[in-house]
Scaffold this motif. Structure first.
Motif, PDB file in Angstrom:
ATOM      1  N   VAL A 155       7.463 -12.333  26.268  1.00 16.55           N
ATOM      2  CA  VAL A 155       6.857 -11.165  26.084  1.00 16.55           C
ATOM      3  C   VAL A 155       6.412 -10.926  24.575  1.00 16.55           C
ATOM      4  CG1 VAL A 155       7.617 -10.313  28.204  1.00 16.55           C
ATOM      5  CG2 VAL A 155       8.886  -9.910  26.147  1.00 16.55           C
ATOM      6  N   ASN A 156       7.427 -11.436  23.555  1.00 12.35           N
ATOM      7  CA  ASN A 156       6.989 -11.234  22.354  1.00 12.35           C
ATOM      8  C   ASN A 156       5.935 -11.911  21.970  1.00 12.35           C
ATOM      9  OD1 ASN A 156       9.081  -9.617  20.354  1.00 12.35           O
ATOM     10  ND2 ASN A 156      10.296 -10.737  21.950  1.00 12.35           N
ATOM     11  N   ARG A 157       5.626 -13.491  22.446  1.00 11.11           N
ATOM     12  CA  ARG A 157       4.551 -14.037  22.076  1.00 11.11           C
ATOM     13  C   ARG A 157       3.333 -13.599  22.839  1.00 11.11           C
ATOM     14  NH1 ARG A 157       6.955 -20.272  22.797  1.00 11.11           N
ATOM     15  NH2 ARG A 157       7.996 -20.468  20.880  1.00 11.11           N
ATOM     16  N   LEU A 158       3.432 -12.956  23.815  1.00 14.35           N
ATOM     17  CA  LEU A 158       2.143 -12.560  24.691  1.00 14.35           C
ATOM     18  C   LEU A 158       2.009 -11.083  24.010  1.00 14.35           C
ATOM     19  CD1 LEU A 158       3.272 -13.285  28.105  1.00 14.35           C
ATOM     20  CD2 LEU A 158       1.031 -14.019  26.860  1.00 14.35           C
ATOM     21  N   GLY A 159       2.785 -10.402  23.006  1.00 17.16           N
ATOM     22  CA  GLY A 159       2.536  -9.141  22.477  1.00 17.16           C
ATOM     23  C   GLY A 159       2.714  -7.951  23.206  1.00 17.16           C
ATOM     24  N   PHE A 160       3.387  -8.146  24.365  1.00 16.37           N
ATOM     25  CA  PHE A 160       3.833  -7.028  25.086  1.00 16.37           C
ATOM     26  C   PHE A 160       5.146  -6.275  24.502  1.00 16.37           C
ATOM     27  CE2 PHE A 160       2.725  -9.417  28.974  1.00 16.37           C
ATOM     28  CZ  PHE A 160       1.557  -9.086  28.776  1.00 16.37           C
ATOM     29  N   VAL A 161       5.978  -6.802  23.449  1.00 14.36           N
ATOM     30  CA  VAL A 161       6.849  -5.907  22.572  1.00 14.36           C
ATOM     31  C   VAL A 161       6.876  -6.862  21.310  1.00 14.36           C
ATOM     32  CG1 VAL A 161       8.088  -5.514  24.681  1.00 14.36           C
ATOM     33  CG2 VAL A 161       8.756  -7.453  23.589  1.00 14.36           C
ATOM     34  N   ASN A 162       7.539  -6.160  20.338  1.00 11.58           N
ATOM     35  CA  ASN A 162       7.798  -6.747  19.239  1.00 11.58           C
ATOM     36  C   ASN A 162       9.382  -6.289  18.784  1.00 11.58           C
ATOM     37  OD1 ASN A 162       7.758  -8.075  16.647  1.00 11.58           O
ATOM     38  ND2 ASN A 162       6.654  -6.325  15.615  1.00 11.58           N
ATOM     39  N   ASP A 163      10.089  -6.989  19.571  1.00 10.46           N
ATOM     40  CA  ASP A 163      11.616  -6.449  19.408  1.00 10.46           C
ATOM     41  C   ASP A 163      12.178  -7.961  19.999  1.00 10.46           C
ATOM     42  OD1 ASP A 163      13.843  -5.006  19.543  1.00 10.46           O
ATOM     43  OD2 ASP A 163      12.913  -3.378  20.390  1.00 10.46           O
ATOM     44  N   ARG A 164      13.633  -7.887  19.723  1.00 14.86           N
ATOM     45  CA  ARG A 164      14.511  -8.863  20.198  1.00 14.86           C
ATOM     46  C   ARG A 164      15.582  -8.478  21.126  1.00 14.86           C
ATOM     47  NH1 ARG A 164      11.808 -13.671  20.880  1.00 14.86           N
ATOM     48  NH2 ARG A 164      10.262 -14.026  19.104  1.00 14.86           N
ATOM     49  N   ASP A 165      15.631  -7.022  21.200  1.00 17.30           N
ATOM     50  CA  ASP A 165      16.837  -6.538  22.022  1.00 17.30           C
ATOM     51  C   ASP A 165      16.723  -6.306  23.509  1.00 17.30           C
ATOM     52  OD1 ASP A 165      19.572  -4.918  21.829  1.00 17.30           O
ATOM     53  OD2 ASP A 165      18.136  -3.652  22.958  1.00 17.30           O
ATOM     54  N   PRO A 166      17.316  -7.268  24.197  1.00 24.26           N
ATOM     55  CA  PRO A 166      17.026  -7.001  25.703  1.00 24.26           C
ATOM     56  C   PRO A 166      16.880  -5.721  26.465  1.00 24.26           C
ATOM     57  CG  PRO A 166      18.516  -8.810  25.111  1.00 24.26           C
ATOM     58  CD  PRO A 166      18.193  -8.008  23.967  1.00 24.26           C
ATOM     59  N   GLU A 167      17.740  -4.946  26.018  1.00 25.21           N
ATOM     60  CA  GLU A 167      17.601  -3.573  26.641  1.00 25.21           C
ATOM     61  C   GLU A 167      16.290  -2.978  26.248  1.00 25.21           C
ATOM     62  OE1 GLU A 167      21.346  -1.556  27.091  1.00 25.21           O
ATOM     63  OE2 GLU A 167      20.234   0.423  27.918  1.00 25.21           O
ATOM     64  N   ARG A 168      16.193  -2.689  24.994  1.00 29.33           N
ATOM     65  CA  ARG A 168      15.074  -2.025  24.636  1.00 29.33           C
ATOM     66  C   ARG A 168      13.751  -2.672  25.126  1.00 29.33           C
ATOM     67  NH1 ARG A 168      17.467  -1.812  19.147  1.00 29.33           N
ATOM     68  NH2 ARG A 168      16.075  -3.305  18.776  1.00 29.33           N
ATOM     69  N   ILE A 169      13.581  -4.161  25.012  1.00 30.55           N
ATOM     70  CA  ILE A 169      12.520  -4.878  25.626  1.00 30.55           C
ATOM     71  C   ILE A 169      12.310  -4.123  27.267  1.00 30.55           C
ATOM     72  CG2 ILE A 169      11.367  -6.952  26.664  1.00 30.55           C
ATOM     73  CD1 ILE A 169      12.881  -8.303  23.934  1.00 30.55           C
ATOM     74  N   GLU A 170      13.551  -4.268  27.986  1.00 32.38           N
ATOM     75  CA  GLU A 170      13.313  -3.847  29.441  1.00 32.38           C
ATOM     76  C   GLU A 170      12.569  -2.459  29.237  1.00 32.38           C
ATOM     77  OE1 GLU A 170      17.255  -3.790  31.499  1.00 32.38           O
ATOM     78  OE2 GLU A 170      16.286  -2.425  32.836  1.00 32.38           O
ATOM     79  N   HIS A 171      12.870  -1.465  28.565  1.00 29.95           N
ATOM     80  CA  HIS A 171      12.361  -0.112  28.768  1.00 29.95           C
ATOM     81  C   HIS A 171      11.053  -0.323  28.377  1.00 29.95           C
ATOM     82  CE1 HIS A 171      16.066   1.500  30.127  1.00 29.95           C
ATOM     83  NE2 HIS A 171      16.818   1.240  29.125  1.00 29.95           N
ATOM     84  N   GLN A 172      10.737  -1.145  26.992  1.00 33.17           N
ATOM     85  CA  GLN A 172       9.365  -1.112  26.763  1.00 33.17           C
ATOM     86  C   GLN A 172       8.335  -1.535  27.947  1.00 33.17           C
ATOM     87  OE1 GLN A 172       9.002  -2.491  22.456  1.00 33.17           O
ATOM     88  NE2 GLN A 172      11.150  -2.061  22.278  1.00 33.17           N
ATOM     89  N   LEU A 173       8.843  -2.905  28.445  1.00 34.83           N
ATOM     90  CA  LEU A 173       7.997  -3.432  29.360  1.00 34.83           C
ATOM     91  C   LEU A 173       7.792  -2.439  30.785  1.00 34.83           C
ATOM     92  CD1 LEU A 173       9.645  -7.177  29.346  1.00 34.83           C
ATOM     93  CD2 LEU A 173       7.110  -6.314  28.415  1.00 34.83           C
ATOM     94  N   GLY A 174       9.051  -1.805  31.021  1.00 32.76           N
ATOM     95  CA  GLY A 174       8.824  -0.925  31.987  1.00 32.76           C
ATOM     96  C   GLY A 174       7.922   0.311  31.921  1.00 32.76           C
ATOM     97  N   ALA A 175       7.477   0.400  30.656  1.00 28.70           N
ATOM     98  CA  ALA A 175       6.361   1.381  30.485  1.00 28.70           C
ATOM     99  C   ALA A 175       5.071   0.813  30.467  1.00 28.70           C
ATOM    100  CB  ALA A 175       6.419   2.161  28.969  1.00 28.70           C
ATOM    101  N   ILE A 176       5.051  -0.531  30.499  1.00 24.92           N
ATOM    102  CA  ILE A 176       3.673  -1.139  30.439  1.00 24.92           C
ATOM    103  C   ILE A 176       3.291  -2.054  31.860  1.00 24.92           C
ATOM    104  CG2 ILE A 176       2.284  -3.364  29.439  1.00 24.92           C
ATOM    105  CD1 ILE A 176       4.167  -2.850  27.090  1.00 24.92           C
ATOM    106  N   TRP A 177       4.143  -2.510  32.533  1.00 28.26           N
ATOM    107  CA  TRP A 177       4.354  -3.061  33.895  1.00 28.26           C
ATOM    108  C   TRP A 177       4.434  -2.224  35.000  1.00 28.26           C
ATOM    109  CZ3 TRP A 177       7.992  -7.950  33.570  1.00 28.26           C
ATOM    110  CH2 TRP A 177       7.710  -8.709  32.420  1.00 28.26           C
TER     111      TRP A 177
END
Ligand code: SF4
Length: 217
Positions: A155-177
């Motif tokens: 998800v970082n390579r695909l540019g959905f997020v720019n973050d490495r923290d799993p919990e923050r990523i989960e919340h950011q993806l939840g807003a996109i997917w």
């Protein structure tokens, strides 16, 4: 090629949906990689899989679940016997403690069943958000974004997020997917990460996402 730098949230959402569609055709029957016969067994297998390969876990669970197929049976298990059955799994001592204690809590607090609520799952030893999301998604068909090492990388390579923290990523993806795709999309990305988007040597020239990926080489 889209301009990824100036991509709006809506465009990112549409790109995620397109990528999900492509991966759904490529990997139409994704499911968990851990062998199990019930939500309880899946929960135990996921706890065992921390810092360990799924293949290794699948080698030990037939004997473990043969001896202790339910929470009731595992709750009363002898520590050394369980440890002996999972000895080839990383951190077998701590994991023995975790799975027996988890089984005991399931029996005393949840009638021997695996709870579906995230808050309840997080009270179990050895269960973090990743484990809880796998169980919710794969055992109960509930939306859950699993951020393991592969999903984190992709998800970082695909540019959905720019973050490495799993919990923050989960919340950011939840807003996109869309929540209807959370579980399957996570699992597809794990498969794609293992097969194509390798951590060290991504095979971008073979990747069906290379037109949609800002990291395509
Ligand atoms: S194009 Fe390359 S970096 Fe992007 S998802 Fe595919 S393999 Fe990974």
């Amino acid at each position: 090629m889209p301009n990824f730098q100036s991509e709006t949230v809506e465009e990112k959402r549409n790109r995620a949906a397109t990528i999900y569609g492509l991966l759904s055709k490529e990997y139409p029957h994704v499911t968990t990689f851990l062998d199990h016969g019930s939500p309880f067994q899946l929960l135990i297998a996921v706890i065992l899989s921390a810092q360990c390969t799924d293949a290794r876990v699948n080698l030990v669970t037939p004997a473990l679940f043969g001896a202790f197929p339910t929470a009731e049976r595992l709750a009363e298990a002898d520590h050394d016997q369980v440890k002996g059955l999972i000895a080839s799994v990383n951190y077998c001592n701590a994991k023995t403690e975790h799975i027996i204690r988890t089984a005991q809590i399931l029996v005393t607090s949840f009638n021997g069943q695996v709870p579906v609520e995230m808050e309840s799952l997080l009270t179990l030893p050895g269960v973090g958000r990743k484990t809880a999301n796998v169980v919710r998604g794969q055992a109960f068909g509930l939306p859950g974004i699993t951020v393991d090492t592969h999903v984190n990388r992709l998800v970082n390579r695909l540019g959905f997020v720019n973050d490495r923290d799993p919990e923050r990523i989960e919340h950011q993806l939840g807003a996109i997917w869309q929540d209807s795709i959370w579980s399957d999309f996570s699992t597809q990305l794990i498969v794609h990460g293992r097969k194509i988007c390798d951590a060290r040597r991504p095979k971008c020239d073979e990747c069906l996402l290379n037109e949609l990926c800002p990291s395509a080489a």
